[in-house]
Design a protein around this motif. Structure first.
Motif, PDB file in Angstrom:
ATOM      1  N   GLU A  93      19.717  35.474  23.503  1.00  0.00           N
ATOM      2  CA  GLU A  93      19.523  34.198  24.220  1.00  0.00           C
ATOM      3  C   GLU A  93      20.742  33.320  23.981  1.00  0.00           C
ATOM      4  N   ASP A  94      21.380  32.843  25.095  1.00  0.00           N
ATOM      5  CA  ASP A  94      22.595  32.047  24.910  1.00  0.00           C
ATOM      6  C   ASP A  94      22.285  30.575  24.661  1.00  0.00           C
ATOM      7  N   ASP A  95      21.117  30.133  25.061  1.00  0.00           N
ATOM      8  CA  ASP A  95      20.723  28.746  24.833  1.00  0.00           C
ATOM      9  C   ASP A  95      20.212  28.619  23.392  1.00  0.00           C
ATOM     10  N   ALA A  96      21.010  27.925  22.555  1.00  0.00           N
ATOM     11  CA  ALA A  96      20.729  27.937  21.120  1.00  0.00           C
ATOM     12  C   ALA A  96      19.341  27.391  20.785  1.00  0.00           C
ATOM     13  N   SER A  97      18.913  26.297  21.433  1.00  0.00           N
ATOM     14  CA  SER A  97      17.623  25.714  21.035  1.00  0.00           C
ATOM     15  C   SER A  97      16.480  26.625  21.473  1.00  0.00           C
ATOM     16  N   MET A  98      16.638  27.251  22.649  1.00  0.00           N
ATOM     17  CA  MET A  98      15.623  28.194  23.116  1.00  0.00           C
ATOM     18  C   MET A  98      15.553  29.400  22.166  1.00  0.00           C
ATOM     19  N   GLY A  99      16.722  29.889  21.781  1.00  0.00           N
ATOM     20  CA  GLY A  99      16.775  31.034  20.872  1.00  0.00           C
ATOM     21  C   GLY A  99      16.116  30.715  19.549  1.00  0.00           C
ATOM     22  N   PHE A 100      16.422  29.527  19.036  1.00  0.00           N
ATOM     23  CA  PHE A 100      15.856  29.094  17.768  1.00  0.00           C
ATOM     24  C   PHE A 100      14.332  29.024  17.859  1.00  0.00           C
ATOM     25  N   PHE A 101      13.856  28.454  18.968  1.00  0.00           N
ATOM     26  CA  PHE A 101      12.418  28.314  19.193  1.00  0.00           C
ATOM     27  C   PHE A 101      11.735  29.684  19.209  1.00  0.00           C
ATOM     28  N   LEU A 102      12.338  30.635  19.910  1.00  0.00           N
ATOM     29  CA  LEU A 102      11.763  31.986  19.989  1.00  0.00           C
ATOM     30  C   LEU A 102      11.716  32.648  18.603  1.00  0.00           C
ATOM     31  N   CYS A 103      12.825  32.516  17.877  1.00  0.00           N
ATOM     32  CA  CYS A 103      12.877  33.148  16.552  1.00  0.00           C
ATOM     33  C   CYS A 103      11.836  32.544  15.615  1.00  0.00           C
ATOM     34  N   GLU A 104      11.702  31.205  15.665  1.00  0.00           N
ATOM     35  CA  GLU A 104      10.700  30.548  14.839  1.00  0.00           C
ATOM     36  C   GLU A 104       9.316  31.101  15.146  1.00  0.00           C
TER      37      GLU A 104
END
Ligand SMILES: Nc1ncnc2c1ncn2[C@@H]1O[C@H](COP(=O)(O)OP(=O)(O)OP(=O)(O)O)[C@@H](O)[C@H]1O
Ligand SMILES: [Mg+2]
Length: 462
Positions: free
Chosen positions: A10-21
């Protein structure tokens, strides 16, 4: 349990962070990469149970990443994330092998369920793959290596016995592959979905052997607090492999004979006979005809068992199989120890082809395992073989040492010390018959130091 590993692309950092969380909260182990190139390089290095892939990525598109993943990891489970309104793209991704998709924005609960289901499916697929390997790969006929006339003859006999229930008696010296052949017969027979139960008759006291074979009823003797099923019942519908049958006592032999004749037996202390449908494959390293002559083996039982005899000749009588077996085990151990060995030197091959192999294929297997562990470069040399095969007692070490200009002296010293340590540890373990405490004593090391060295040199799985 090992937590499932999820790769989030995921290139969108906040989206990526949300998914990983969200993944980590579920107990998974999530890793985030911002683009397709990094995703592919991560997949080359690590194994993941699931990939969550955004289709809109910089440079390499998500669709190209998907195609690439499916080419290198056809079994990978990939879930696609698309922008709202791009369902046609999502459908194309499914055609390319994606497992499912979400469109943004999505409900986190819905996503959780889809991911859980995808992981479950991946786990089942993995189990099926392992099962298939076990049945076809490891236990198949192709796993028995050899082109000698003798072994080809054995293959022919196996082919004729797999489809029926005739009793097979396998004879051969220790380490010739008797158990391997018994497995091949079972796993290629219509009984393959039922159990193959193995029992070695050697070194078991007579009363214990009988309760192992036939089981016992609760209260049959002191200590029999509940009913125990014997191997015959456990093998019902399948195959019973009776190893070292030549070592069975005469009393147990007559009980076995009754099962073969009547297909029924009594549990120890039982009143009702138990009926079973079991195929018998027996093996021994003894010459049973001689045992019959000596009065140690019942002649009638011998004829019952010996319906189809399979004799596996010792390795020294089929030396043409040796190079093939070397290749076979080399492949196995290279993979197991992550070593790249290109070849075996001519000298080493000669030594092995001419050696007498009293321990037969098992001995050859052990020698190659040891050689792969020991070898310092991509060629296995004579000095990587045990001294009895080198033919010169006490000369197991490389006697010459050439300085290598390509490497620093420090590195060469380190390699040489490791090499010597490994050899001495193996020698000590051999002399101590595998007992680590004894080996540590022989080496004047503490058990902990020995353990650490074995761990460092990859010797623990021996
Ligand atoms: N033809 C062969 N091809 C590949 N591997 C073989 C072959 N023969 C034997 N092996 C391997 O050699 C080892 C010894 O074989 P196995 O245990 O079947 O021998 P065995 O005759 O039952 O020996 P023992 O009498 O000592 O019990 C096993 O690891 C087996 O996989
Ligand atoms: Mg055996």
């Amino acid at each position: 349990m090992i937590p499932p590993k999820v790769l989030v692309v995921e290139d969108d950092a906040s989206m990526g962070f949300f998914l990983c969380e969200a993944m980590n909260k579920e107990g998974y182990q999530a890793s985030l990469v911002p683009n397709g190139e990094e995703a592919l390089s991560r997949l080359r290095r690590d194994e993941f149970d699931l990939v969550i892939l955004d289709l809109k990525l910089p440079r390499m598109s998500g669709m190209d990443v998907l195609t690439n993943i499916k080419r290198t990891h056809p079994d990978a489970t990939v879930i696609i994330v698309t922008a709202h309104g791009s369902e046609s793209v999502a459908l194309e991704a499914l055609r390319k092998g994606a497992y499912d998709y979400f469109s943004k924005p999505f409900e986190i609960d819905e996503m959780r369920i889809v991911i859980r289901r995808a992981l479950e499916k991946a786990r089942l697929q993995q189990e099926v793959r392992e099962l298939r390997e076990r049945v076809e790969g490891k236990k198949g006929l192709q796993n028995i290596v050899g082109k000698s006339k003798a072994l080809q003859g054995v293959f022919e006999v196996i082919q004729t016995v797999v489809d029926n229930d005739v009793t097979v008696l396998i004879t051969g010296e220790s380490g010739t592959g008797k158990e391997l052949i018994a497995e091949a017969i079972h796993y290629n027979s219509p009984r393959r979905a039922s159990p193959l139960v193995k029992l070695s008759c050697v070194a078991i006291p007579e009363t214990l052997l009988e309760s192992e074979l036939f089981g016992y009823e609760k209260g049959a003797f002191t200590g029999a607090t509940k009913r125990k099923l014997g191997k015959f019942e456990l093998a019902d519908g399948g195959t019973l492999f009776l190893d070292e049958i030549g070592d069975m006592s005469l009393a147990t032999q007559s009980k076995l004979l009754r099962v073969l004749q009547d297909k029924e037996f009594d549990r120890v202390g039982g009143v009702e006979p138990v009926r079973v449908d079991v195929r018998i494959v027996a093996a021994t390293h003894r010459d049973l005809t001689q045992s019959v002559r000596d009065g140690k083996f019942r002649e009638d039982l011998f004829f019952r068992l010996n319906v189809i005899p399979i004799r596996i000749p010792p390795l020294r009588e089929r030396r043409e199989d040796i190079p093939l077996l070397i290749e076979h085990f080399l492949r196995i151990f290279q993979a197991r120890y992550h070593k790249k060995i290109d070849r075996i030197s001519e000298g080493a091959t000669d030594r092995m082809v001419n050696y007498a192999w009293p321990g037969n294929v098992r001995e050859l297997e052990n020698v190659l395992q040891r050689a792969v562990v020991l070898s310092r470069d991509s060629v296995i040399q004579e000095w990587d073989l045990p001294s009895e095969i080198q033919g010169q007692k006490g000369e197991a070490f490389p006697r010459t040492f050439h300085l290598d200009d390509e490497r620093s002296l420090g590195e060469q010293m380190k390699r040489l010390i490791i090499d010597v340590e490994k050899r001495l540890i193996l020698e000590a373990l051999d002399r101590a018959k595998g007992k680590r405490e004894e080996a540590a004593r022989l080496l004047n090391l503490s058990i902990k130091t020995l353990y650490n060295k074995m761990k460092r040199y990859g010797l623990l799985s021996r």
